[in-house]
Design a protein around this motif. Structure first.
Motif, PDB file in Angstrom:
ATOM      1  N   THR A  15       0.899  -1.302  -0.003  1.00  0.00           N
ATOM      2  CA  THR A  15      -0.122   0.188  -0.115  1.00  0.00           C
ATOM      3  C   THR A  15       0.854   1.297  -0.119  1.00  0.00           C
ATOM      4  OG1 THR A  15      -0.214  -0.078   2.466  1.00  0.00           O
ATOM      5  CG2 THR A  15      -1.910  -0.848   1.210  1.00  0.00           C
ATOM      6  N   THR A  16       2.006   1.214   0.485  1.00  0.00           N
ATOM      7  CA  THR A  16       2.773   2.333   0.548  1.00  0.00           C
ATOM      8  C   THR A  16       3.529   2.778  -0.724  1.00  0.00           C
ATOM      9  OG1 THR A  16       4.889   1.310   1.299  1.00  0.00           O
ATOM     10  CG2 THR A  16       3.467   2.043   2.986  1.00  0.00           C
ATOM     11  N   HIS A  17       3.365   1.708  -1.775  1.00  0.00           N
ATOM     12  CA  HIS A  17       3.970   1.892  -3.004  1.00  0.00           C
ATOM     13  C   HIS A  17       2.952   2.034  -4.335  1.00  0.00           C
ATOM     14  CE1 HIS A  17       7.331   0.559  -0.697  1.00  0.00           C
ATOM     15  NE2 HIS A  17       7.966   0.871  -1.536  1.00  0.00           N
ATOM     16  N   ILE A  23      -0.899  -0.444 -11.613  1.00  0.00           N
ATOM     17  CA  ILE A  23      -0.933  -1.543 -12.014  1.00  0.00           C
ATOM     18  C   ILE A  23      -0.304  -2.580 -11.216  1.00  0.00           C
ATOM     19  CG2 ILE A  23      -0.411  -3.071 -14.129  1.00  0.00           C
ATOM     20  CD1 ILE A  23      -2.119  -0.615 -14.590  1.00  0.00           C
ATOM     21  N   VAL A  24      -0.942  -3.588 -10.778  1.00  0.00           N
ATOM     22  CA  VAL A  24      -0.253  -4.575  -9.765  1.00  0.00           C
ATOM     23  C   VAL A  24      -0.453  -5.950 -10.230  1.00  0.00           C
ATOM     24  CG1 VAL A  24      -0.557  -2.850  -7.814  1.00  0.00           C
ATOM     25  CG2 VAL A  24      -2.436  -4.545  -8.418  1.00  0.00           C
ATOM     26  N   VAL A  25       0.443  -6.879  -9.507  1.00  0.00           N
ATOM     27  CA  VAL A  25       0.638  -8.032  -9.957  1.00  0.00           C
ATOM     28  C   VAL A  25       0.400  -9.082  -8.572  1.00  0.00           C
ATOM     29  CG1 VAL A  25       1.935  -9.820 -10.874  1.00  0.00           C
ATOM     30  CG2 VAL A  25       1.856  -7.496 -11.634  1.00  0.00           C
ATOM     31  N   VAL A  42      -6.729  -0.649  -5.819  1.00  0.00           N
ATOM     32  CA  VAL A  42      -6.608  -0.189  -6.973  1.00  0.00           C
ATOM     33  C   VAL A  42      -7.804  -0.054  -7.987  1.00  0.00           C
ATOM     34  CG1 VAL A  42      -4.025  -0.534  -7.262  1.00  0.00           C
ATOM     35  CG2 VAL A  42      -5.373  -2.253  -8.326  1.00  0.00           C
ATOM     36  N   PRO A  43      -8.810   0.599  -7.269  1.00  0.00           N
ATOM     37  CA  PRO A  43      -9.999   0.522  -7.938  1.00  0.00           C
ATOM     38  C   PRO A  43     -10.050   1.245  -9.468  1.00  0.00           C
ATOM     39  CG  PRO A  43     -10.172   2.165  -6.224  1.00  0.00           C
ATOM     40  CD  PRO A  43      -9.064   1.423  -6.132  1.00  0.00           C
TER      41      PRO A  43
END
Length: 185
Positions: A15-17, A23-25, A42-43
């Motif tokens: 969450t701090t990044h 875009i996350v994995v 990440v809505p």
């Protein structure tokens, strides 16, 4: 509280990044807990969820059916970067929960060669100040092998390229899980 458990700390690192548009994995979506967490964070972004097991993809889809920002892939995490590059140049964060699928076949596990390849490829795509978080489970034979090889790999990452964090409780029994975090500089 200064000291956090392994999974809450892993999520705090993520969450701090990231922002709501990141875009996350989820490199090992398993039963969908991290995918659900990421989708909530990440809505206005996108989540890419990977697992080699059909059961894991099904479990994750059920858990995250309310979200439209998730892409699911039944393939190994070593293929994640190639798939994501078709749509995005950069990612902000990745999370891996290594080992085997909880309540699944314990003979199907992550392994060091594919995990290291996934880390290398995803790190190339990670934005400056982005992060890769690995929750490592050395409490089973394949997990111990993977743990040793990954520690050797991340220890060799140039400090000018990334900060590497090792977060572990050292007074717990039975080879407890720990976190490795790679923050791109």
């Amino acid at each position: 509280m200064i000291v956090q458990g392994i999974l809450p700390f892993a999520r705090d690192l993520i969450t701090t990044h990231i922002t709501d548009k990141s875009i996350v994995v989820d490199a090992t979506c398993g039963n969908g807990n991290d995918t659900l967490f990421l989708a909530n964070q990440v809505p206005n972004g996108e989540v890419y969820a990977f697992d080699i097991q059909e059961e894991a993809i099904k479990n994750t889809k059920i858990k995250t059916e309310a979200f439209s920002n998730i892409h699911y892939y039944q393939t190994g995490h070593e293929n994640a970067a190639l798939i994501i590059k078709e749509r995005h140049e950069q990612i902000d964060a990745s999370i891996f929960n290594l080992g085997y699928l909880p309540k699944g076949d314990k003979h199907i596990t992550t392994n060091a060669p594919t995990t290291i390849k996934a880390i290398e490829c995803l790190f190339e795509m990670t934005s400056k100040n982005g992060i890769i978080v690995l929750v490592v489970y050395p409490g089973h034979p394949e997990g111990q092998i993977e743990s040793n090889e990954i520690i050797n790999y991340v220890s060799s990452i140039d400090q000018q390229t990334a900060h590497v964090l090792h977060y572990q409780f050292i007074n717990q029994k039975n080879n407890p899980p720990y976190i490795l975090a790679i923050e791109k500089r």
